[in-house]
Design a protein around this motif. Structure first.
Motif, PDB file in Angstrom:
ATOM      1  N   PRO A  59       0.817  -1.219   0.000  1.00 23.65           N
ATOM      2  CA  PRO A  59       0.000   0.000   0.000  1.00 23.65           C
ATOM      3  C   PRO A  59       0.850   1.269   0.000  1.00 23.65           C
ATOM      4  CG  PRO A  59       0.023  -0.992   2.188  1.00 23.65           C
ATOM      5  CD  PRO A  59       0.720  -1.959   1.275  1.00 23.65           C
ATOM      6  N   VAL A  60       0.506   2.197  -0.885  1.00 20.98           N
ATOM      7  CA  VAL A  60       1.095   3.529  -0.914  1.00 20.98           C
ATOM      8  C   VAL A  60      -0.059   4.517  -0.801  1.00 20.98           C
ATOM      9  CG1 VAL A  60       2.394   5.209  -2.278  1.00 20.98           C
ATOM     10  CG2 VAL A  60       3.035   2.792  -2.332  1.00 20.98           C
ATOM     11  N   GLU A  61       0.044   5.459   0.119  1.00 20.11           N
ATOM     12  CA  GLU A  61      -1.054   6.397   0.343  1.00 20.11           C
ATOM     13  C   GLU A  61      -0.836   7.744  -0.330  1.00 20.11           C
ATOM     14  OE1 GLU A  61      -1.573   6.627   4.554  1.00 20.11           O
ATOM     15  OE2 GLU A  61      -2.465   4.622   4.712  1.00 20.11           O
ATOM     16  N   GLU A  62       0.424   8.140  -0.503  1.00 22.08           N
ATOM     17  CA  GLU A  62       0.674   9.495  -0.989  1.00 22.08           C
ATOM     18  C   GLU A  62       2.052   9.582  -1.640  1.00 22.08           C
ATOM     19  OE1 GLU A  62      -0.008  13.908   0.921  1.00 22.08           O
ATOM     20  OE2 GLU A  62       1.316  12.553   2.023  1.00 22.08           O
ATOM     21  N   LEU A  63       2.136  10.393  -2.681  1.00 26.83           N
ATOM     22  CA  LEU A  63       3.416  10.765  -3.268  1.00 26.83           C
ATOM     23  C   LEU A  63       3.754  12.182  -2.829  1.00 26.83           C
ATOM     24  CD1 LEU A  63       2.426   8.424  -5.217  1.00 26.83           C
ATOM     25  CD2 LEU A  63       3.896   9.495  -6.932  1.00 26.83           C
ATOM     26  N   PRO A  74      -2.385  12.314  -3.510  1.00 26.21           N
ATOM     27  CA  PRO A  74      -2.862  11.033  -2.964  1.00 26.21           C
ATOM     28  C   PRO A  74      -2.748   9.923  -4.013  1.00 26.21           C
ATOM     29  CG  PRO A  74      -4.408  12.808  -2.489  1.00 26.21           C
ATOM     30  CD  PRO A  74      -3.429  13.347  -3.481  1.00 26.21           C
ATOM     31  N   TRP A  75      -2.276   8.782  -3.585  1.00 24.94           N
ATOM     32  CA  TRP A  75      -2.114   7.658  -4.504  1.00 24.94           C
ATOM     33  C   TRP A  75      -3.436   7.254  -5.136  1.00 24.94           C
ATOM     34  CZ3 TRP A  75       1.923   5.844  -6.817  1.00 24.94           C
ATOM     35  CH2 TRP A  75       1.876   4.590  -7.417  1.00 24.94           C
ATOM     36  N   ALA A  76      -4.517   7.446  -4.408  1.00 22.99           N
ATOM     37  CA  ALA A  76      -5.835   7.049  -4.909  1.00 22.99           C
ATOM     38  C   ALA A  76      -6.192   7.782  -6.196  1.00 22.99           C
ATOM     39  CB  ALA A  76      -6.899   7.320  -3.852  1.00 22.99           C
ATOM     40  N   ARG A  77      -5.628   8.974  -6.423  1.00 23.46           N
ATOM     41  CA  ARG A  77      -5.953   9.710  -7.646  1.00 23.46           C
ATOM     42  C   ARG A  77      -5.354   9.017  -8.864  1.00 23.46           C
ATOM     43  NH1 ARG A  77      -8.737  14.067  -6.647  1.00 23.46           N
ATOM     44  NH2 ARG A  77      -8.661  14.675  -8.832  1.00 23.46           N
ATOM     45  N   PHE A  78      -4.157   8.472  -8.706  1.00 22.40           N
ATOM     46  CA  PHE A  78      -3.568   7.724  -9.817  1.00 22.40           C
ATOM     47  C   PHE A  78      -4.368   6.448 -10.079  1.00 22.40           C
ATOM     48  CE2 PHE A  78       0.117  10.186  -8.338  1.00 22.40           C
ATOM     49  CZ  PHE A  78       0.523  10.749  -9.529  1.00 22.40           C
ATOM     50  N   ALA A  79      -4.744   5.759  -9.000  1.00 24.37           N
ATOM     51  CA  ALA A  79      -5.521   4.534  -9.158  1.00 24.37           C
ATOM     52  C   ALA A  79      -6.859   4.828  -9.830  1.00 24.37           C
ATOM     53  CB  ALA A  79      -5.732   3.877  -7.798  1.00 24.37           C
ATOM     54  N   HIS A  83      12.270   5.212   8.568  1.00 25.67           N
ATOM     55  CA  HIS A  83      11.133   4.356   8.228  1.00 25.67           C
ATOM     56  C   HIS A  83       9.836   4.942   8.783  1.00 25.67           C
ATOM     57  CE1 HIS A  83       8.538   0.770   8.280  1.00 25.67           C
ATOM     58  NE2 HIS A  83       9.328   0.260   7.356  1.00 25.67           N
ATOM     59  N   ALA A  84       9.877   5.397  10.021  1.00 24.61           N
ATOM     60  CA  ALA A  84       8.690   5.973  10.653  1.00 24.61           C
ATOM     61  C   ALA A  84       8.282   7.280   9.972  1.00 24.61           C
ATOM     62  CB  ALA A  84       8.949   6.198  12.127  1.00 24.61           C
ATOM     63  N   ALA A  85       9.256   8.076   9.563  1.00 20.62           N
ATOM     64  CA  ALA A  85       8.958   9.351   8.912  1.00 20.62           C
ATOM     65  C   ALA A  85       8.278   9.146   7.559  1.00 20.62           C
ATOM     66  CB  ALA A  85      10.244  10.155   8.730  1.00 20.62           C
ATOM     67  N   LEU A  86       8.612   8.078   6.885  1.00 23.09           N
ATOM     68  CA  LEU A  86       8.024   7.817   5.566  1.00 23.09           C
ATOM     69  C   LEU A  86       6.598   7.293   5.668  1.00 23.09           C
ATOM     70  CD1 LEU A  86      11.043   6.165   3.745  1.00 23.09           C
ATOM     71  CD2 LEU A  86       9.929   8.304   3.100  1.00 23.09           C
ATOM     72  N   GLY A  87       6.346   6.399   6.614  1.00 23.20           N
ATOM     73  CA  GLY A  87       5.029   5.778   6.683  1.00 23.20           C
ATOM     74  C   GLY A  87       4.713   5.065   5.382  1.00 23.20           C
ATOM     75  N   ARG A  88       3.565   5.373   4.801  1.00 20.08           N
ATOM     76  CA  ARG A  88       3.160   4.756   3.525  1.00 20.08           C
ATOM     77  C   ARG A  88       3.266   5.740   2.371  1.00 20.08           C
ATOM     78  NH1 ARG A  88      -2.109   0.927   4.982  1.00 20.08           N
ATOM     79  NH2 ARG A  88      -0.949  -0.598   6.235  1.00 20.08           N
ATOM     80  N   ARG A 141       5.783  21.255 -11.449  1.00 14.79           N
ATOM     81  CA  ARG A 141       5.066  21.501 -10.196  1.00 14.79           C
ATOM     82  C   ARG A 141       3.640  21.955 -10.474  1.00 14.79           C
ATOM     83  NH1 ARG A 141       9.870  24.940  -7.196  1.00 14.79           N
ATOM     84  NH2 ARG A 141      11.254  23.154  -6.746  1.00 14.79           N
ATOM     85  N   ALA A 142       3.480  22.820 -11.474  1.00 15.71           N
ATOM     86  CA  ALA A 142       2.133  23.283 -11.832  1.00 15.71           C
ATOM     87  C   ALA A 142       1.274  22.119 -12.308  1.00 15.71           C
ATOM     88  CB  ALA A 142       2.217  24.368 -12.898  1.00 15.71           C
ATOM     89  N   GLY A 143       1.884  21.228 -13.088  1.00 17.43           N
ATOM     90  CA  GLY A 143       1.148  20.062 -13.561  1.00 17.43           C
ATOM     91  C   GLY A 143       0.713  19.164 -12.429  1.00 17.43           C
ATOM     92  N   LEU A 144       1.591  18.980 -11.430  1.00 18.65           N
ATOM     93  CA  LEU A 144       1.236  18.156 -10.282  1.00 18.65           C
ATOM     94  C   LEU A 144       0.092  18.779  -9.489  1.00 18.65           C
ATOM     95  CD1 LEU A 144       4.826  17.180  -9.118  1.00 18.65           C
ATOM     96  CD2 LEU A 144       3.137  15.679 -10.183  1.00 18.65           C
ATOM     97  N   ARG A 145       0.094  20.096  -9.396  1.00 18.77           N
ATOM     98  CA  ARG A 145      -1.012  20.756  -8.679  1.00 18.77           C
ATOM     99  C   ARG A 145      -2.333  20.591  -9.426  1.00 18.77           C
ATOM    100  NH1 ARG A 145       3.064  25.128  -8.220  1.00 18.77           N
ATOM    101  NH2 ARG A 145       4.122  24.843  -6.203  1.00 18.77           N
ATOM    102  N   LEU A 146      -2.245  20.433 -10.760  1.00 15.69           N
ATOM    103  CA  LEU A 146      -3.461  20.228 -11.551  1.00 15.69           C
ATOM    104  C   LEU A 146      -4.159  18.921 -11.194  1.00 15.69           C
ATOM    105  CD1 LEU A 146      -2.666  21.372 -15.194  1.00 15.69           C
ATOM    106  CD2 LEU A 146      -4.409  22.303 -13.666  1.00 15.69           C
ATOM    107  N   LEU A 147      -3.395  18.003 -10.590  1.00 11.75           N
ATOM    108  CA  LEU A 147      -4.009  16.738 -10.212  1.00 11.75           C
ATOM    109  C   LEU A 147      -5.118  16.920  -9.183  1.00 11.75           C
ATOM    110  CD1 LEU A 147      -0.865  14.437 -10.027  1.00 11.75           C
ATOM    111  CD2 LEU A 147      -2.638  14.437 -11.765  1.00 11.75           C
ATOM    112  N   ALA A 148      -5.160  18.080  -8.562  1.00  9.72           N
ATOM    113  CA  ALA A 148      -6.239  18.365  -7.609  1.00  9.72           C
ATOM    114  C   ALA A 148      -7.555  18.656  -8.320  1.00  9.72           C
ATOM    115  CB  ALA A 148      -5.871  19.545  -6.723  1.00  9.72           C
ATOM    116  N   VAL A 149      -7.492  18.917  -9.643  1.00 10.61           N
ATOM    117  CA  VAL A 149      -8.698  19.215 -10.408  1.00 10.61           C
ATOM    118  C   VAL A 149      -9.351  17.897 -10.832  1.00 10.61           C
ATOM    119  CG1 VAL A 149      -9.613  20.335 -12.472  1.00 10.61           C
ATOM    120  CG2 VAL A 149      -7.675  21.347 -11.235  1.00 10.61           C
TER     121      VAL A 149
END
Length: 423
Positions: free
Chosen positions: A67-71, A85-90, A188-193, A357-365
């Motif tokens: 499981p990966v939760e976030e990039l 959020p990883w769920a957006r790619f899925a 390891h703890a700082a990364l989580g998922r 970076r702008a393209g990555l922010r577009l993933l919120a749309v």
């Protein structure tokens, strides 16, 4: 029909499984002494995912997925620049996306062939004779196997390819990549998922958590050097010096060079994929590189297509010609997409970095993620209409030290030495 497959990696095992199901006698020859336990995370989707579904492998692959939760993309000082959020790619792929360690994908395939297909570990193919009568495949223990077909599924620096066609130069993409693991409970703890990536010019370092306190590290940086360095650790510490965030802890724990996978980023484009009763599969004929990604996905789907052609064509020449005619355009499209996307994958200019970076922010749309991913994938659809896919988040290769230079050998005689999937 008896088929000898050189290489027990993803392509070799997929082909062996499908040929066995079609009633073909298969022997797999692999130089490694046993199954690989080290390997790196890959995103498995597209044609490989569709082929795995048809093969009945998806339930097992879902069990083995990580499981990966976030990039998270972090700037040079370690501050987050973008989060997705990883769920957006899925969702963009209709949920047909799995995060797998490469050894787990091989494990699922190996489980299917166990007791059904002969796999000879610790043996290397050293030559073959494709003359009148049965094809003879010579091994390093002095024995020979008689076969109707030899398949070179032995990776980027395939010795079967070299023996069959002569030296085929690699297309170098001006980058080096490295991968290793460190033990660090705090990291390891700082990364989580989360998958954590640097958002920096000319260099990128990525991290994700494994079992226990282990953390996987992968890197890529621009360099004109045509071969990996003698001391990968020294190179990595020099290249990534000055970055903040989680990077200093990684560099402090960087293992010795012999425990670091390090290689050039390259593709391979042989003029033909088959000759006589010898054919290539996987990275041996269509390595796309980590920049284009989806090497594992193409390996599964391409091997399945080769098996389909062998099972349905009226004769061997027709099957091999149909395989290359069908699958080469798919692989070539992914290779071109990778080359075209070099600057986006690893920016060398600040304008590109800001645009990314702008393209990555577009993933919120809502809906934007699907358009962005389809634009990145590009190319013609493979058989069955599935998008080409399987983009990696890091080098989807096992542990090893460095790369070998291009090897030369007389046609029909394989050079000796190490190799990722050499057998």
């Amino acid at each position: 029909m008896h088929v000898v497959v050189c290489g027990a990696g993803i392509a070799g095992l997929t082909l062996a499984l499908q040929l066995h199901r079609q009633g073909t006698d298969v022997t797999v020859v692999e130089a490694a002494p046993g199954p690989r336990t080290e390997g790196w995370m890959l995103d498995f989707f597209g044609p490989g995912h569709a082929a795995a579904a048809r093969m009945g492998l998806l339930p097992r692959l879902q069990e083995l997925s990580r499981p990966v939760e976030e990039l998270v993309w972090a700037g040079a000082r370690g501050r987050p620049r973008a989060r997705v959020p990883w769920a957006r790619f899925a969702a963009a792929l209709d949920g047909q996306l799995l995060s797998l360690l490469r050894p787990d994908l091989e494990r699922a395939l190996r489980e299917q062939v166990a007791g059904r297909v002969t796999v000879r570990h610790g043996r290397r193919v050293v030559g073959f004779a494709d003359g009148p009568g049965p094809l003879r495949v010579h091994l390093d223990d002095g024995t020979a196997l008689e076969a109707d077909l030899l398949v070179g599924a032995d990776g980027l620096r395939s010795r079967v390819r070299t023996a069959a066609f002569g030296p085929v130069p690699l297309r170098l993409l001006g980058m080096h990549t490295a991968a290793f693991a460190v033990e660090d409970a705090a990291l390891h703890a700082a990364l989580g998922r989360r998958l954590w990536l640097t958002d920096t010019l000319d260099r990128m370092l990525g991290l994700y958590a494994l079992e226990g306190a282990r953390v996987a590290v992968f890197t890529v940086h621009r360099t004109p050097a045509p071969a990996p360095p003698a001391d990968a650790r020294a190179q990595l510490r020099a290249v990534f010096a000055g970055l903040g965030g989680l990077v200093p802890a990684v560099l402090a724990r960087c293992p010795p060079p012999e425990r670091i996978y390090c290689d050039v980023v390259a593709q391979v484009e042989p003029p033909r994929w088959s000759t006589g009763r010898v054919v290539l599969a996987g990275d041996a004929c269509h390595a796309v590189s980590l920049v284009a990604g989806q090497g594992a996905s193409l390996a599964v789907a391409g091997a399945a297509e080769l098996a389909r052609q062998l099972g349905t064509a009226p004769d061997l020449p027709t099957a091999l010609a149909g395989y290359e005619r069908t699958w080469r355009p798919v692989a070539a499209a992914r290779q071109r997409a990778g080359r075209d996307g070099l600057e986006w994958f690893l920016p060398s200019r600040r304008t590109t970095l800001w645009a990314r970076r702008a393209g990555l922010r577009l993933l919120a749309v809502p809906g934007a993620e699907r358009l962005l991913l389809r634009g990145l994938l590009g190319g013609p659809d493979p058989p069955g209409g599935a998008l080409p896919g399987g983009r990696r988040t890091g080098p989807d290769r096992g542990r090893g030290r460095g790369a070998e230079p291009a090897l030369e050998a007389p046609v029909g005689r394989l050079p000796r030495g190490r190799g990722r999937h050499t057998a």
